[in-house]
Each structure stands twice: as structure tokens, then as C-alpha cells.
Design an enzyme around this catalytic site. Structure first.
Site, PDB file in Angstrom:
ATOM      1  N   GLY A  91       0.801  -1.219   0.000  1.00 45.56           N
ATOM      2  CA  GLY A  91       0.000   0.000   0.000  1.00 45.56           C
ATOM      3  C   GLY A  91       0.832   1.266   0.000  1.00 45.56           C
ATOM      4  N   GLN A  92       0.148   2.390   0.231  1.00 40.09           N
ATOM      5  CA  GLN A  92       0.773   3.698   0.117  1.00 40.09           C
ATOM      6  C   GLN A  92       0.782   4.405   1.471  1.00 40.09           C
ATOM      7  OE1 GLN A  92      -0.224   5.696  -3.639  1.00 40.09           O
ATOM      8  NE2 GLN A  92      -1.213   3.823  -4.355  1.00 40.09           N
ATOM      9  N   PHE A  93       0.483   5.708   1.501  1.00 40.23           N
ATOM     10  CA  PHE A  93       0.494   6.429   2.778  1.00 40.23           C
ATOM     11  C   PHE A  93      -0.804   6.177   3.553  1.00 40.23           C
ATOM     12  CE2 PHE A  93       3.791   9.105   0.835  1.00 40.23           C
ATOM     13  CZ  PHE A  93       4.679   9.216   1.907  1.00 40.23           C
ATOM     14  N   TYR A  95      -2.603   6.977   7.745  1.00 44.68           N
ATOM     15  CA  TYR A  95      -2.497   7.643   9.041  1.00 44.68           C
ATOM     16  C   TYR A  95      -2.892   6.667  10.144  1.00 44.68           C
ATOM     17  CZ  TYR A  95      -4.067  10.357  13.080  1.00 44.68           C
ATOM     18  OH  TYR A  95      -4.265  10.828  14.362  1.00 44.68           O
ATOM     19  N   HIS A  96      -2.167   6.724  11.265  1.00 44.64           N
ATOM     20  CA  HIS A  96      -2.572   6.024  12.481  1.00 44.64           C
ATOM     21  C   HIS A  96      -2.591   7.024  13.620  1.00 44.64           C
ATOM     22  CE1 HIS A  96      -2.369   2.249  10.472  1.00 44.64           C
ATOM     23  NE2 HIS A  96      -1.061   2.201  10.402  1.00 44.64           N
ATOM     24  N   ILE A 166      -6.423  -1.674   4.896  1.00 45.77           N
ATOM     25  CA  ILE A 166      -5.741  -2.965   4.992  1.00 45.77           C
ATOM     26  C   ILE A 166      -4.362  -2.826   4.361  1.00 45.77           C
ATOM     27  CG2 ILE A 166      -5.753  -5.381   4.231  1.00 45.77           C
ATOM     28  CD1 ILE A 166      -8.804  -5.231   4.196  1.00 45.77           C
ATOM     29  N   CYS A 196      -3.807   6.338   1.029  1.00 48.17           N
ATOM     30  CA  CYS A 196      -3.755   5.191   0.113  1.00 48.17           C
ATOM     31  C   CYS A 196      -3.696   5.622  -1.347  1.00 48.17           C
ATOM     32  CB  CYS A 196      -4.937   4.249   0.350  1.00 48.17           C
ATOM     33  SG  CYS A 196      -4.998   3.625   2.049  1.00 48.17           S
TER      34      CYS A 196
END
Length: 240
Positions: A91-93, A95-96, A166, A196
Site C-alpha cells: 500500500g501507500q500512505f 495515518y494512524h 488494509i 492510500c
């Protein structure tokens, strides 16, 4: 494949043939990303060596961005807003942060199904089942990994927002990294990235959709839905 709850043999569709339960652990408070990745990779390696059992690990991170293996530099819009970590997940960027339930999924696919596409679909089905417990219809979309909800307002064209992401990796057929469900994060924090790599759709959360769900309630829904798709779990100690 994942529109039925059980196989003809009567076990969950992505369950283990031997029925051995996966560990289910929840970390209180917030766990730093480097510490979580180190613990997750160590556990995945131990599973591959036959020295540890499977584990689903639920936690929250402090605010941060992660860049998956397909991340594009121009999708990081505010590089100095939060710490940015490179990640080995697909996947790409993304945020958490607080209010988002991250579940790191360390499963041995040699004991389940050595089928990558089916595994990702099973993760989506898990999240969709959890959302259904709050009367939220999560949906899959071709070409877009994750779980989406359709927003309809009279007089306004419908739109789709992402409610769960995911991003997984397999090593020796053991999975690590996992999923992230937006329970009640600060949605403005997603503004520092193109989540994403998708520009034409937004992000949402259970609370944003009008479901005042607590993290404990979200955890209970995730646990019940996981057991329906992947099989039984047993309480376990968190790695961190």
C-alpha cells in the site's frame, strides 16, 4: 468465496484445519510505531519457526503517518505535521492515531490457505462483519483494497468514504501488519497525506457516521467477526 460463513466441512472460511485458536491481545494506552513493528516482526518470525502461536494484536498508535512499499512522495502533503515511518507493508500512505483501532494480524497461512487474494478478501469480510454489528454497511470495491461506505444525502450526489484500511505483508507464509478501523479518530489528521493514494474519495469513522461506538465495543465486534471468518481466539498477552 466469502459470502458464506462456513466451509462445507463446517469450519470458518479462512479457519485452521486443526481448529487451534489464535491469540487475541489488546494493548492499553498508545504504542510507538517502531516498538510495535519490532515486536510484530519478531513474533511473525517465531510463528514461522514453529516457536510461537498465531496472534491478533489490537492497539492504538500516537499520531503518525506510514509509507507502504508503493507510497509516492507527492502524496505526503505535510511532511512536518506528524512523524513519518517507512513500512514494509503493501500500500501507500496511511495515518494512524488515537481513536483508530489497529489490529496487527500474525497468522500462519500454511495452516489455513496459502492464497494471498483470498486472505485479503477474508480481512475485508472480517471488517465488514464487524461494521454490520453497528448497522453500517461496509463494502468492497474492485481495485481499491479496504472497506468503504456509501454516503447518501438528499439533493447531493452520493459519495464513498473509506472507513477501514488494509496493509499486510507475508514472509514464509506468515502474515504481519494488518488492518485499521476508524472508530473515532480526528479525521482532519488525514489531511496531511493522500490516504492510500486515492484522491477522489474521503475518509470516515463510526462516530462520523453517527454511531457513538466506544473502543471496547469496537473490539468486541472485531472479535466476534474474526471468529466467524478465521475461527476461535484465546486471550493472550500483548507483545508490548
Amino acid at each position: 468465496m466469502l459470502d458464506q460463513p462456513l466451509t462445507p466441512e463446517g469450519r470458518p472460511l479462512f479457519g485452521r484445519e486443526d481448529g487451534v485458536p489464535a491469540g487475541w491481545a489488546v494493548s492499553p494506552g498508545r504504542v510507538g510505531y517502531p516498538e510495535a513493528v519490532a515486536a510484530m516482526e519478531a513474533r511473525a518470525a517465531a510463528i514461522a519457526e514453529g516457536q510461537a502461536g498465531e496472534l491478533v494484536w489490537l492497539l492504538e498508535h500516537p499520531p503518525l503517518y506510514t509509507a507502504g512499499v508503493s507510497a509516492k512522495a507527492h502524496d505526503l502533503l505535510q511532511a512536518d505535521r506528524f512523524p513519518v515511518f517507512r513500512s514494509s507493508r503493501g500500500g501507500q500512505f496511511t495515518y494512524h492515531g488515537p481513536g483508530q483501532r489497529v489490529a496487527y494480524v500474525m497468522l500462519d497461512l500454511t495452516r489455513r490457505q496459502k492464497e494471498v487474494h483470498g486472505f485479503v478478501r477474508a480481512l475485508e469480510a472480517w471488517l465488514i462483519g464487524a461494521l454490520a454489528r453497528f448497522n453500517v454497511e461496509g463494502q468492497m470495491r474492485p481495485g481499491r483494497v479496504g472497506v468503504w461506505v456509501e454516503r447518501r444525502t438528499p439533493g447531493v450526489p452520493p459519495r464513498e468514504d473509506k472507513i477501514a484500511a488494509i496493509g499486510v505483508k507475508l514472509r514464509r507464509w506468515v502474515s504481519f501488519h494488518g488492518v485499521a478501523l476508524n472508530v473515532e479518530p480526528d479525521l482532519s489528521h488525514f489531511g496531511g497525506i493522500v490516504p492510500c493514494g486515492v484522491t477522489e474519495h474521503g475518509v470516515t469513522s463510526l462516530v462520523d457516521l453517527g454511531r457513538p461506538v466506544t473502543m471496547d465495543e469496537a473490539d468486541a465486534a472485531l472479535k466476534a467477526s474474526f471468529e466467524a471468518v478465521f475461527g476461535p481466539v484465546i486471550e493472550a498477552a500483548a507483545p508490548v
